[in-house]
Design an enzyme around this catalytic site. Structure first.
Site, PDB file in Angstrom:
ATOM      1  N   TRP A 132       0.855  -1.196   0.000  1.00 49.97           N
ATOM      2  CA  TRP A 132       0.000   0.000   0.000  1.00 49.97           C
ATOM      3  C   TRP A 132       0.887   1.240   0.000  1.00 49.97           C
ATOM      4  O   TRP A 132       1.851   1.341   0.758  1.00 49.97           O
ATOM      5  CB  TRP A 132      -0.888  -0.051   1.234  1.00 49.97           C
ATOM      6  N   ASP A 213      -1.694  -5.517   8.967  1.00 50.04           N
ATOM      7  CA  ASP A 213      -2.626  -4.507   8.484  1.00 50.04           C
ATOM      8  C   ASP A 213      -3.809  -5.245   7.880  1.00 50.04           C
ATOM      9  O   ASP A 213      -3.652  -6.020   6.924  1.00 50.04           O
ATOM     10  CB  ASP A 213      -1.954  -3.613   7.442  1.00 50.04           C
ATOM     11  N   LYS A 249     -13.746  -0.468   4.261  1.00 47.21           N
ATOM     12  CA  LYS A 249     -14.171  -1.289   3.140  1.00 47.21           C
ATOM     13  C   LYS A 249     -15.306  -2.234   3.526  1.00 47.21           C
ATOM     14  O   LYS A 249     -16.322  -2.301   2.839  1.00 47.21           O
ATOM     15  CB  LYS A 249     -12.982  -2.110   2.613  1.00 47.21           C
TER      16      LYS A 249
END
Length: 401
Positions: A132, A213, A249
């Site tokens: 990311w 994460d 999300k």
């Protein structure tokens, strides 16, 4: 006073969003945005979130500050979601959770905490290549040296497990290793259960610290337990670790910035000290966490009826994305697009690492009004039945020519 401030590098994702919004072409396809879209290409508010909002409105609550640790309905529910309701670590009171400004805030609080207390004090942070885009920014801003470990096999667009294990084994003892719990961003490439066990073996041998994460639990496969497999494996193995959790999300709470940072420690006796420092850092950065998104997520996590409906909502989103992967691969293969496109369906989650190079990406942008990141990552959620034929045709054109 500000004369010596240099221009910061442009953020690729934000820059792409600006370009896309400025494009008024009717055939424009935005495959850069990291947010779920329905089959009409529109943002989708989860029905369960609407119900939770309606219940909150009827309760006529207040707007008081939350406690420094956040909303217990959220943090306690998030703990069980990540580690499992029957988790020994929770039962033994070895977990502390604090509410954060989504996953990004969790990463930053964790990064600053480790900068102050990491052992050894010169430990570096290792991120996957690629990862990311904000990981490096966060950890460097917190003062860490950031290094990379191999992850993507750019020839097969699968996992370079041998390279990853070799790099983790070669790293000095006690390094901080950032791991994507599921639906790796940007590649969509996840280790298998067997590979996760190999990763855990090497990290135990080298006494590395896992920094998970987790931005897509339940969104990746539609199964919250399956998506938490790696985290639970490491906890069962006895690791002390951090987990960053986002509800952007999987609940669609993008702008509400709702998340948690979880710490798992070896003994409940350590929780008081660790929690005090996590609370101190949170107090210094945001004072107290925001309430609205936390109240929505907390209500969904704590109410069995709402929770079950949420699982169904996630299954729907996950299934649509899987269907778009299947359809895109089928169209490219039907067109005879040069290359092997099996990675489109073997990868998982919101993103697909297409293997398109920068020249091809730029052609897609300028000639076909298709917006994807420079490394060839597409948001599969941006595909729908109305644009998938056009997208396949455009990809075929730039690959073939």
């Amino acid at each position: 006073y500000f004369d010596n401030v240099p221009q910061a590098p442009a953020d690729g994702i934000l820059q792409l969003s600006v370009l896309s919004k400025a494009d008024s072409n009717s055939r424009k396809v935005d495959l850069g945005v990291g947010a779920y879209r329905d089959d009409n290409g529109k943002p989708w508010v989860l029905p369960v979130v609407r119900k939770a909002e309606q219940q909150l409105a009827q309760e006529a609550g207040d707007h008081e500050y939350l406690g420094v640790g956040g909303l217990p309905a959220l943090t306690n529910g998030a703990q069980k979601l990540i580690f499992g309701a029957d988790s020994a670590a929770i039962r033994e009171q070895r977990v502390y959770s604090i509410q954060t400004i989504s996953g990004t805030g969790a990463n930053m609080v964790g990064a600053v905490f480790l900068k102050q207390f990491k052992q050894p004090t010169d430990a570096a942070v290792y991120i996957s290549k690629p990862t990311w885009g904000n990981h490096r920014n966060i950890f460097e801003t917190a003062g860490h040296e950031v290094r990379e470990y191999r992850y993507c096999n750019y020839s097969t667009l699968g996992l370079d497990i041998d390279g990853m294990l070799s790099d983790l084994r070669a790293a000095p003892r006690g390094q901080i290793i950032v791991l994507h719990a599921c639906a790796h961003n940007p590649t969509g490439i996840d280790p298998t259960a067997e590979q996760w066990a190999q990763i855990a073996d090497v990290m135990q041998e080298r006494a590395h610290f896992p920094f998970f994460d987790c931005a897509y639990q339940g969104f990746a496969t539609g199964n919250v337990d399956r998506d938490a497999y790696a985290i639970r494996l490491f906890v069962e193995r006895g690791f002390e670790l951090f987990v960053c959790e986002s509800f952007a999300k999987n609940m669609g709470l993008y702008g509400e910035r709702t998340g948690c940072l979880h710490a798992v420690v070896a003994s409940s006796a350590r929780v008081a000290a660790v929690s005090s420092q996590m609370n101190r850092l949170s107090r210094a950065t945001i004072s107290t966490a925001s309430a609205y998104g936390a109240k929505i997520a907390g209500k969904v996590l704590q109410d069995p009826e709402l929770y079950n409906e949420w699982i169904e909502n996630m299954e729907l989103m996950s299934a649509r994305i899987m269907d778009m992967r299947t359809q895109l691969r089928a169209r490219l293969e039907k067109l005879g697009t040069p290359g092997d496109w099996s990675h489109v369906t073997s990868q998982i989650g919101m993103f697909s690492f297409t293997g398109l190079n920068l020249a091809q990406v730029e052609r897609l942008r300028t000639e076909f009004h298709m917006y994807l990141t420079n490394d060839g990552r597409i948001s599969v959620a941006g595909l729908n039945t109305g644009n998938i034929d056009y997208v396949a045709m455009a990809i075929d054109n730039v690959v073939r020519n």
